[in-house]
Design a protein around this motif. Sequence first.
Motif, PDB file in Angstrom:
ATOM      1  N   PHE B  66     -40.105  33.803 -99.580  1.00  0.00           N
ATOM      2  CA  PHE B  66     -41.449  33.352 -99.219  1.00  0.00           C
ATOM      3  C   PHE B  66     -42.464  33.491-100.350  1.00  0.00           C
ATOM      4  CE2 PHE B  66     -39.282  34.757 -95.359  1.00  0.00           C
ATOM      5  CZ  PHE B  66     -39.388  33.618 -94.582  1.00  0.00           C
ATOM      6  N   LEU B 101     -40.768  27.070 -98.978  1.00  0.00           N
ATOM      7  CA  LEU B 101     -40.560  27.386 -97.564  1.00  0.00           C
ATOM      8  C   LEU B 101     -41.858  27.871 -96.924  1.00  0.00           C
ATOM      9  CD1 LEU B 101     -38.773  27.784 -95.107  1.00  0.00           C
ATOM     10  CD2 LEU B 101     -38.084  30.007 -96.028  1.00  0.00           C
ATOM     11  N   GLN B 104     -44.004  24.979 -96.269  1.00  0.00           N
ATOM     12  CA  GLN B 104     -43.546  24.199 -95.114  1.00  0.00           C
ATOM     13  C   GLN B 104     -43.956  24.845 -93.803  1.00  0.00           C
ATOM     14  OE1 GLN B 104     -39.437  22.724 -95.123  1.00  0.00           O
ATOM     15  NE2 GLN B 104     -39.379  23.106 -97.311  1.00  0.00           N
ATOM     16  N   VAL B 105     -43.865  26.171 -93.754  1.00  0.00           N
ATOM     17  CA  VAL B 105     -44.282  26.850 -92.518  1.00  0.00           C
ATOM     18  C   VAL B 105     -45.778  26.653 -92.297  1.00  0.00           C
ATOM     19  CG1 VAL B 105     -44.487  29.083 -91.372  1.00  0.00           C
ATOM     20  CG2 VAL B 105     -42.420  28.551 -92.671  1.00  0.00           C
ATOM     21  N   THR B 108     -46.008  22.916 -91.141  1.00  0.00           N
ATOM     22  CA  THR B 108     -45.319  22.379 -89.956  1.00  0.00           C
ATOM     23  C   THR B 108     -44.768  23.432 -89.005  1.00  0.00           C
ATOM     24  OG1 THR B 108     -43.246  22.230 -91.166  1.00  0.00           O
ATOM     25  CG2 THR B 108     -44.643  20.284 -91.192  1.00  0.00           C
ATOM     26  N   GLN B 110     -44.534  26.019 -85.939  1.00  0.00           N
ATOM     27  CA  GLN B 110     -45.038  25.859 -84.579  1.00  0.00           C
ATOM     28  C   GLN B 110     -45.087  27.208 -83.884  1.00  0.00           C
ATOM     29  OE1 GLN B 110     -42.821  22.919 -82.418  1.00  0.00           O
ATOM     30  NE2 GLN B 110     -42.804  21.488 -84.140  1.00  0.00           N
ATOM     31  N   ASN B 115     -42.780  32.978 -79.980  1.00  0.00           N
ATOM     32  CA  ASN B 115     -43.007  33.502 -81.332  1.00  0.00           C
ATOM     33  C   ASN B 115     -44.504  33.678 -81.622  1.00  0.00           C
ATOM     34  OD1 ASN B 115     -43.670  30.789 -81.551  1.00  0.00           O
ATOM     35  ND2 ASN B 115     -42.962  30.625 -83.677  1.00  0.00           N
ATOM     36  N   SER B 118     -45.057  36.434 -84.063  1.00  0.00           N
ATOM     37  CA  SER B 118     -44.516  36.152 -85.396  1.00  0.00           C
ATOM     38  C   SER B 118     -45.400  35.190 -86.169  1.00  0.00           C
ATOM     39  CB  SER B 118     -43.104  35.554 -85.272  1.00  0.00           C
ATOM     40  OG  SER B 118     -42.173  36.531 -84.894  1.00  0.00           O
ATOM     41  N   LEU B 119     -45.956  34.220 -85.480  1.00  0.00           N
ATOM     42  CA  LEU B 119     -46.749  33.194 -86.158  1.00  0.00           C
ATOM     43  C   LEU B 119     -47.990  32.872 -85.319  1.00  0.00           C
ATOM     44  CD1 LEU B 119     -46.636  31.313 -88.690  1.00  0.00           C
ATOM     45  CD2 LEU B 119     -45.619  29.586 -87.202  1.00  0.00           C
ATOM     46  N   PHE B 125     -49.959  31.702 -92.373  1.00  0.00           N
ATOM     47  CA  PHE B 125     -48.655  32.326 -92.617  1.00  0.00           C
ATOM     48  C   PHE B 125     -48.562  32.919 -94.022  1.00  0.00           C
ATOM     49  CE2 PHE B 125     -44.211  32.028 -94.080  1.00  0.00           C
ATOM     50  CZ  PHE B 125     -43.624  32.887 -93.165  1.00  0.00           C
ATOM     51  N   THR B 246     -42.756  38.600 -89.880  1.00  0.00           N
ATOM     52  CA  THR B 246     -42.471  38.122 -88.526  1.00  0.00           C
ATOM     53  C   THR B 246     -41.728  39.191 -87.729  1.00  0.00           C
ATOM     54  OG1 THR B 246     -40.462  37.093 -89.379  1.00  0.00           O
ATOM     55  CG2 THR B 246     -42.396  35.695 -89.161  1.00  0.00           C
ATOM     56  N   ASP B 247     -41.712  38.964 -86.432  1.00  0.00           N
ATOM     57  CA  ASP B 247     -41.020  39.872 -85.518  1.00  0.00           C
ATOM     58  C   ASP B 247     -39.544  39.476 -85.481  1.00  0.00           C
ATOM     59  OD1 ASP B 247     -40.204  41.519 -83.506  1.00  0.00           O
ATOM     60  OD2 ASP B 247     -41.240  40.439 -81.903  1.00  0.00           O
TER      61      ASP B 247
END
Lengths: 313, 297
Positions: B66, B101, B104-105, B108, B110, B115, B118-119, B125, B246-247
């Motif tokens: 990341f 990556l 991209q998160v 896009t 979600q 989650n 996590s997000l 992010f 993230t979880d």
Amino acid sequence: MKRVFLALLMGLTLATVGATASAQDMTFGEDGDVTAEPAADGAATPPADGAAAPADSGDVIGDLASQNTDTSAQTQDSAPRITEASEEIYAVQQIYALRNGRVELSPYWSTTVNDQYVSHPAVGLGLNYWWTNVLAVGLNFNWYGGLENESDLNFHVRRSTRLAVPITEYQLGANLNFTYVPLYGKFSMFNDYIFQWDAYIVGGVGLMRTRPVAVVDPEIRTHERPEFNYQFRVAFNVGIGIRVFLTRWLAFFGELRDYAYLERLESTDVALGEARQDPSTWLASSPSLTNNVTAQLGLTVFFPFTFEYRLPR
Amino acid sequence: MTKHTIISLAVACGILFGALPEVAHAQEVQITGPLAGQSSVRHMRVYREGRVQLAPFANFTLQDEFSRTIGFGATLSYHLTDWFGIGAWGFFAPIHIDTALTDQVVQTGQTTDRNALSLPQRGLFNQQIGNIDWAAALQLTFIPLRGKLSLFQKIFLDADLYISLGFGFVGVSERADVTSESGFCATAPSPTAPANDDCVATQTARASRVAPAPTFAVGLSIYANEYMALNLEWRAMPFAWNTSGTDEGGRNELGVADNSGAFPDHAISSADRAFHLNHMFIIGWSFYLPSHARISE
């Protein structure tokens, strides 16, 4: 005494020029009685007239001679030599392993180093013909089928961010390559063993048989569909490597090589309704440049096993 | 595998190795005369023995998920012999670059009920991912190979290959621990129910810690002159950390927190850390003191 020894040593070296011993065979008879060995062409060893170097003067030959002033006496009592030894020392060492005119066969193992989501390990075989000592043309073949695996990262990213990263799967690849050796050298290990090595660059073009893997809508986009089945793609490759010689015909090598090709990846969009079944919506609208950077480790066997130097020492 | 098979294999191996000719290694210089027992290299520049090495460098992490780290640091070593030295190594990392990556998160990713912790917001992010801020280690350096190389048969340079082993500490900043058992981060935002501010606040909350880690490296030094050299090095510092924020894990069947537990456990904690190699490429320039290199016998 030193002067006599030096004269005999130089005479023997000159007399044995053209013998078949190899450049790295810095073998000296244990007896050190160099005059007992006839010259290769049968000519008498000419006496040399040179002053012996003083001890620790920086003259290697002189220093060595000064440390072994009684070797001739030792040899007279030693047993006859069973195996033939070439008693030579060269002012300039010849290249340890000549490559020109030889064929190189290289089995290797390859693993992906740049793809976080799926690894493409492969077994491979390379075949090179060296038409000069630094230039070769050859082929290599990689087999990926059944060895690939998806990483945990892909799973975790999908689960935590609901983001699917399209991935690919390889079956095989074959390439025509050119190799150039711009750099070579030798290493001494703990001032005892000597390893000859070279570094090379390699590049070429070939084919890879690949397919996109459906991770966004795998229920519909299955491998039975032609869009997700294996197809040949044109691939280019470029790499660098290092080869360490174990013998004059056997070496091991490590290589970093990038195989680049255009892949039609799976579309990250899923059409709704009847359009979901439409194959034209399954793949990305344009191909993506895909790089498979690999680390390759393997062995190299040179044929024929032996060779002769064509130039005088 | 049957006992018979094992015995057969053992016998086959014995025959194979027993049949190997008892000749010295091909690259071993076979000397039995006046050169017997002599060094394989004479009048060699002893670059390291009794000298201090100071090597500033830049490092670039590899295979980052990341965030890519670019750091600047130095190695300080004292070489007791030409093949062994002790020293300290460290870097500070002021530059962190998001990977594709991460982008991209951000674009896009979600958020769903599943989650939501996590997000919380995809656009943030890149502020929840973990970073390496610094690292420092004490190390031993072995230099088993010493030699020279020829470039295009024109330039001839001395070189050596070294291996470093050590232990150190890495400063990492990660998403701060949080638990959402009360449910404040249990639902995804929607047009009618925007993201919970408390939940979003957890996304950008940071916590720093120091992680112990071994370190090992392999490098090549190419000497420009008696007291300067170019260093090319690969180094790894393996340890576990939460790179994504993230979880990922929870408590497993034994009640121990790890990343094999049920997902989600509605908590960001040490259970979400995963083991990473954390390797990097280093390019540096060494200075040796005293500036004069001894010449061996």
